[in-house]
Design a protein around this motif. Structure first.
Motif: not given
Length: 183
Positions: A64-82
């Motif tokens: 995505l960065a290589g395609a020129g995307i300058t911002e990405m919205t991500m989530t991480t698993d919470g501790i219980l999911a991990r």
């Protein structure tokens, strides 16, 4: 600099066509700059049956960065999911940052995790923040581990089979009776 959000037409759902459409719309409206925010790593992760590995997440982010995307919205698993994904006792200790002696965990791994589960069952975690949940999980693992540092799985009797074995011994009459005790 203030940002303006663009509403793309419905037919531009693929990332490349969305990029071209956004650029075209930006050119038409003579914006000086445009910021693209991709949600693949947030929304894509929530699709049924979808689970990105860390390597895949990094690969997607780089593409995505290589395609020129300058911002990405991500989530991480919470501790219980991990924790739910952990498959070895050592993973629980590492995820929660609890120090341990390998020889104790090698002997009592299932007993420690079972006891941790018993302690967690007494906790009310709903509505708690993820950092608070992580602290409480850490405290219960530390407490469960401490139970087995000074005693054994047989002494703690976490599992039903050990509890039942102790109950049978207590109810059993002695096999040998001292003749002197009979009157």
């Amino acid at each position: 600099m203030a940002r303006q959000l663009l509403k793309l037409p419905e037919q531009h759902t693929e990332p490349l066509t969305a990029f071209v459409a956004a650029k075209t719309i930006a050119d038409e409206h003579r914006f000086r700059s445009i910021v693209l925010n991709d949600t693949t790593l947030r929304d894509g992760k929530q699709a049924p049956g979808m689970a990105f590995t860390t390597t895949e997440k990094v690969s997607i982010a780089r593409a995505l960065a290589g395609a020129g995307i300058t911002e990405m919205t991500m989530t991480t698993d919470g501790i219980l999911a991990r924790l739910n994904k952990a498959s070895a006792a050592e993973e629980f200790f590492e995820l929660l940052g609890v120090e341990y002696e390998a020889k104790i965990v090698n002997v009592a791994r299932l007993h420690i995790l079972r006891r941790m589960g018993q302690y967690l069952a007494c906790e009310t975690l709903s509505g708690a923040s993820d950092p608070d949940i992580a602290l409480r999980c850490k405290a219960t693992l530390e407490r469960a581990y401490a139970d087995f540092v000074t005693s054994s799985p047989i002494e703690q009797r976490v599992f039903k089979v050990l509890k039942d074995a102790a109950a049978q011994r207590a109810n059993k009459h002695p096999a040998l009776v001292q003749l002197g005790s009979l009157e």
